[in-house]
Scaffold this active site. Structure first.
Site, PDB file in Angstrom:
ATOM      1  CG  HIS A  58      -2.125  -0.860   1.227  1.00 19.23           C
ATOM      2  ND1 HIS A  58      -3.327  -0.887   1.826  1.00 19.23           N
ATOM      3  CD2 HIS A  58      -2.305  -1.751   0.231  1.00 19.23           C
ATOM      4  CE1 HIS A  58      -4.154  -1.720   1.510  1.00 19.23           C
ATOM      5  NE2 HIS A  58      -3.683  -1.937   0.496  1.00 19.23           N
ATOM      6  CE1 TYR A  83      -5.187   3.730  12.003  1.00 18.93           C
ATOM      7  CE2 TYR A  83      -4.519   4.071   9.797  1.00 18.93           C
ATOM      8  CZ  TYR A  83      -4.396   3.439  11.003  1.00 18.93           C
ATOM      9  OH  TYR A  83      -3.355   2.402  10.972  1.00 18.93           O
ATOM     10  N   PRO A 125      -2.914   0.315  19.596  1.00 22.43           N
ATOM     11  CG  PRO A 125      -4.930  -1.082  18.942  1.00 22.43           C
ATOM     12  CD  PRO A 125      -4.031  -0.439  19.938  1.00 22.43           C
ATOM     13  CE1 TYR A 159      -0.611   4.143   9.920  1.00 25.71           C
ATOM     14  CE2 TYR A 159       0.390   2.912   8.023  1.00 25.71           C
ATOM     15  CZ  TYR A 159      -0.589   3.152   9.180  1.00 25.71           C
ATOM     16  OH  TYR A 159      -1.583   1.922   9.115  1.00 25.71           O
ATOM     17  CE  LYS A 214       4.724   3.378  13.175  1.00 19.70           C
ATOM     18  NZ  LYS A 214       5.321   2.825  12.119  1.00 19.70           N
TER      19      LYS A 214
HETATM   20  C1  PHB Z   1      -4.888  -4.367  11.248  1.00 21.53           C
HETATM   21  O1  PHB Z   1      -4.847  -4.586   9.862  1.00 21.53           O
HETATM   22  O2  PHB Z   1      -5.025  -5.161  11.857  1.00 21.53           O
HETATM   23  C2  PHB Z   1      -4.516  -2.927  11.576  1.00 21.53           C
HETATM   24  C3  PHB Z   1      -4.422  -2.058  10.703  1.00 21.53           C
HETATM   25  C4  PHB Z   1      -3.843  -0.601  11.121  1.00 21.53           C
HETATM   26  C5  PHB Z   1      -3.880  -0.500  12.430  1.00 21.53           C
HETATM   27  C6  PHB Z   1      -3.837  -1.514  13.449  1.00 21.53           C
HETATM   28  C7  PHB Z   1      -4.200  -2.690  12.925  1.00 21.53           C
HETATM   29  O3  PHB Z   1      -3.362   0.795  13.033  1.00 21.53           O
END
Ligand code: PHB
Ligand code: APR
Length: 402
Positions: free
Chosen positions: A72, A201, A292, A384, A296
């Site tokens: 991505h 997000y 989460p 990120y 990270k």
């Molecule tokens: C996930 O795909 O499980 C995932 C993606 C982004 C995050 C946390 C978990 O910030």
């Protein structure tokens, strides 16, 4: 029994360390409390930084990752009912992230280790570490009903937040930093094609939601909830409706499908300093936890063991301990950057339980600033994708690495 490195825990940290050491000709024994079945089916996060991918590929564990991992080049931030793209690669000189489940990494590493006939024991009980300040630390444990003792040059505590290693460090040695958040994440794995091409997000008045994926057929989706909430209060229909209410925008409704896994986890930030006591070295979740948001946790664990393997190999080659002595400080620099970033993303995106309209307007303003200001977007992007070099091993007095 004797080995060079005794590794407690077969999560990503312990398994990757064992694999990196093997490549250096250093032997290790991995001791895991749970069953193989259990560790191979624990659903965890799935966003890999380039540095994590490089480590796994370099260690010979990247074959399926390279085939099935999904690259991505951006993420989306959604707020006020609009979706905005943060073009990670454009903002970071070409860096990208790879979507590949932590569970899959664990399966790959276990298969490689067992095929090589290297020691990896599951369902080990009563693991205890001893004589950490001596030249011959030991691990005692029960396996198949018998008591065993493993003498080691070094012990790697890769046994997660609730493990035995950090707990064995005498009181007063560690300084601990922590924060609990009044949020939980309800996570589901659904057999439904992701309707979104990048991780999204979402900030809403109803709370946070996250749209992620594992494959073209499998979605990984999260909803902010209370940390103490019972998953029984979330029948499938309620989850889909809430996801739609928080994440749906015109033209972007979610695809629904059978839910394969459903769980609620609390969120905390935690760091223990230093990440070493005598000949015990902590790595991954045993030394630090991040919420989460920002993905990270796994990347930090792999970054730790990359440095640890390098330091152990340095000692193996030259007998010198300078790199091992530099290990904790090198890790902690990167750990604290990730702690700050994860806390910042979490605070910007979640609805505080006592939120008033002022809080929500501040969050929205911050999000708008991130997507409108290239400086802010770049700052988010470089954190990120992972700040390369944030954790190089440096030895005081030695020339800095090129
Ligand atoms: C996930 O795909 O499980 C995932 C993606 C982004 C995050 C946390 C978990 O910030
Ligand atoms: N003895 C042996 N093994 C233990 C013990 C013990 N006393 N206690 C815990 N373990 C095992 C756990 O069963 C687990 O398999 O140690 C392993 C630790 O693995 P993880 O929790 O996955 O931690 P780590 O390898 O550091 O990886 C960090 O995992 O929790 C996620 O978000 C986190 O992505 C991050 C990653």
């Amino acid at each position: 029994m004797r080995t060079q490195v005794g590794i407690v825990g077969a999560g990503p940290a312990g398994l990757t360390l064992a694999q990196l050491l093997r490549a250096e000709g250093i032997e290790s024994v991995v001791l895991e409390a749970r069953s193989r079945e259990h560790v191979e089916h624990r659903i965890r996060a799935g966003v890999l930084e380039q540095g994590t991918v490089d480590t796994l590929v370099g260690a010979g564990a990247g074959e399926r990752l390279r085939r099935e991992g999904i690259v991505h080049h951006g993420i989306r931030l959604q707020f006020g009912g609009e979706r905005h793209r943060v073009p990670l690669s454009e903002l970071t000189g070409g860096a990208a992230i790879v979507i590949y489940g932590q569970t899959e990494i664990v399966k790959d590493l276990i298969a490689i280790r067992l095929a090589a006939g290297e020691p990896l024991l599951f369902e080990v009980e009563d693991v205890a570490v001893h004589d950490l300040e001596s030249d011959l630390p030991r691990i005692t444990y029960l396996h198949d009903g018998r008591a065993h003792e493993l003498e080691c040059d070094l012990i790697a505590g890769c046994d997660g937040f609730h493990g035995a290693c950090r707990a064995a460090i005498p009181a007063g040695v560690l300084t601990e930093f922590s924060r609990e958040y009044p949020y939980g994440w309800l996570g589901i794995l659904a057999h439904a094609a992701p309707a979104h091409d990048e991780v999204v997000y979402c900030h809403t008045d109803r709370g946070f939601a996250l749209l992620s994926l594992r494959s073209p057929e499998v979605s990984r989706l999260y909803l902010q909830c209370r940390p103490d909430e019972d998953v029984a209060g979330w029948p499938d229909e309620r989850i889909w409706e809430e996801l739609e209410a928080r994440a749906g925008i015109p033209g972007h409704s979610l695809n629904r499908g059978p839910i394969a896994e459903k769980s609620i986890t609390g969120m905390r930030s935690y760091v223990a300093e230093p990440m070493r006591h005598g000949r015990l070295f902590l790595a991954g979740d045993s030394a630090h936890i991040v919420p989460p948001t920002g993905a990270k946790g796994l990347n930090l664990a792999i970054s730790d063991v990359t440095l640890l393997a390098e330091a152990i190999a340095g000692r193996h080659r030259s007998g010198g301990t300078a790199l091992l002595d530099a290990y904790s400080d090198a890790c902690l620099r990167r750990v604290w950057r990730a702690e700050h970033f994860s806390w910042w993303m979490t605070s910007m995106l979640h609805r505080p339980p006592d939120a008033d309209p002022f809080d929500l307007r501040l969050q929205q303003s911050q999000l708008r600033y991130v997507v409108q200001s290239e400086a802010m977007a770049r700052s988010l992007a470089e954190n990120y994708v992972g700040l390369a070099g944030a954790a190089a091993l440096t030895v005081p007095g030695a020339p800095a690495p090129a």
